[in-house]
Design a protein around this motif. Structure first.
Motif, PDB file in Angstrom:
ATOM      1  N   LEU A  48     -14.677 -39.864 -29.951  1.00  0.00           N
ATOM      2  CA  LEU A  48     -14.413 -38.546 -30.887  1.00  0.00           C
ATOM      3  C   LEU A  48     -13.308 -37.920 -30.124  1.00  0.00           C
ATOM      4  N   ALA A  61      -9.545 -37.317 -32.127  1.00  0.00           N
ATOM      5  CA  ALA A  61      -9.145 -35.930 -32.444  1.00  0.00           C
ATOM      6  C   ALA A  61      -7.680 -35.666 -31.654  1.00  0.00           C
ATOM      7  N   LEU A 118      -4.891 -37.519 -34.085  1.00  0.00           N
ATOM      8  CA  LEU A 118      -4.836 -37.417 -35.488  1.00  0.00           C
ATOM      9  C   LEU A 118      -3.348 -37.063 -35.786  1.00  0.00           C
ATOM     10  N   SER A 131      -6.717 -42.498 -37.860  1.00  0.00           N
ATOM     11  CA  SER A 131      -7.476 -41.704 -37.370  1.00  0.00           C
ATOM     12  C   SER A 131      -7.690 -40.729 -38.387  1.00  0.00           C
ATOM     13  N   ARG A 132      -6.488 -40.298 -39.265  1.00  0.00           N
ATOM     14  CA  ARG A 132      -6.750 -39.119 -40.342  1.00  0.00           C
ATOM     15  C   ARG A 132      -7.355 -39.635 -41.434  1.00  0.00           C
ATOM     16  N   VAL A 159     -11.314 -39.580 -40.520  1.00  0.00           N
ATOM     17  CA  VAL A 159     -11.806 -38.003 -40.730  1.00  0.00           C
ATOM     18  C   VAL A 159     -11.848 -37.872 -42.083  1.00  0.00           C
TER      19      VAL A 159
END
Length: 268
Positions: free
Chosen positions: A66, A70, A73, A79-80, A83
């Motif tokens: 995680l 983060a 991002l 990653s974006r 999420v």
């Protein structure tokens, strides 16, 4: 009586942690155990509040991953997108859960017979899905398209009915939509984080006036037990389902639901 409540809370916490992340419905197991233990909680808050222990268990196991997501991002489209997928999957349950909260907690949670029937029906469905000759197209949760995530989130809404299983609904739905077993279980882990935090916060707010300091002690015992048991399950489940699939959990649901029905018919 206080000692009895603490022992009951310990048992219920262990049940919560052991069943939260496998497709057998932790809510069904905890509610049925509360019923037969004679354990009462204002607004059925205990069953949801001890989930905080399970939440922290999964957060501790996935903390490094995680944190990496983060930190990446700003520079990582993958990653974006991941999420965004989790947020889209969480949204349907957040809306429906908030709107139907009182009905779910005061009607559905008070019907052990319904819970047992749903356990059996869900077990049969999970068994059939696990046996289907499906060809997975998605094997990495980071590669799930947002549209797939949203559909999995809609499947999660079925878990509003106690006995359905949040993880069971999301996993079965994901498998039918082209995921493999390991990534379906892992996506269910990630989706559990915002879903369980949201449920915890809503129940804590709804029952803030009904909880006393004595309740907090009992909930604390349940929380610790759920955390320890949850750690064990999260660390071992993915490898297990990769090798064995979900048949064992399907059979377990059917057995528990059947035994629950028999017990209700005999003892009420």
């Amino acid at each position: 009586m206080a000692d009895q409540s603490i022992v009951s809370a310990l048992i219920l916490g262990l049940i919560e942690g052991l069943t939260e992340f496998i497709p057998v419905s932790s809510t069904a197991h905890v509610v049925l155990a509360q019923h037969f233990l004679g354990f009462k909680s204002p607004g059925n808050a205990f069953a949801v509040l001890i989930q905080l222990g399970a939440i922290l268990a999964i957060l501790s196991v996935y903390f490094s991953k995680l944190l990496g997501i983060a930190l990446s991002l700003p520079s990582s489209p993958q990653s974006r997108r991941f999420v965004l997928s989790i947020l889209l999957a969480f949204l349907p349950a957040a809306v429906i859960g908030a709107l139907a909260h009182d009905f779910i907690k005061t009607v559905l949670f008070e019907t052990p017979m319904l819970i047992c029937i749903v356990l059996i029906v869900g077990g049969v469905i999970l068994y059939v899905v696990d046996r289907l000759p499906l060809k997975p197209r998605y094997t990495d949760v980071m590669q799930y398209p947002p549209s797939l995530a949203l559909k999995i989130g809609l499947c999660q809404c079925l878990a509003m009915i106690p006995g359905t299983s949040r993880s069971g609904a999301t996993i079965a739905g994901a498998l039918l939509m082209g995921t493999d077993k390991r990534s379906a279980a892992e996506f269910s882990f990630f989706l559990a984080m915002p879903t369980m935090v949201g449920a915890f916060a809503l129940d804590l707010y709804k029952n803030r006036d009904a909880l006393s300091s004595d309740d907090l002690v009992v909930i604390g015992v349940g929380f610790i037990a759920a955390f320890v048991a949850g750690l064990f399950v999260v660390r071992s489940l993915l490898d297990f389902v990769s090798r064995r699939g979900f048949t064992l959990f399907a059979v377990w649901r059917i057995v528990v639901g059947t035994l629950g029905l028999i017990a209700l018919l005999i003892w009420g």
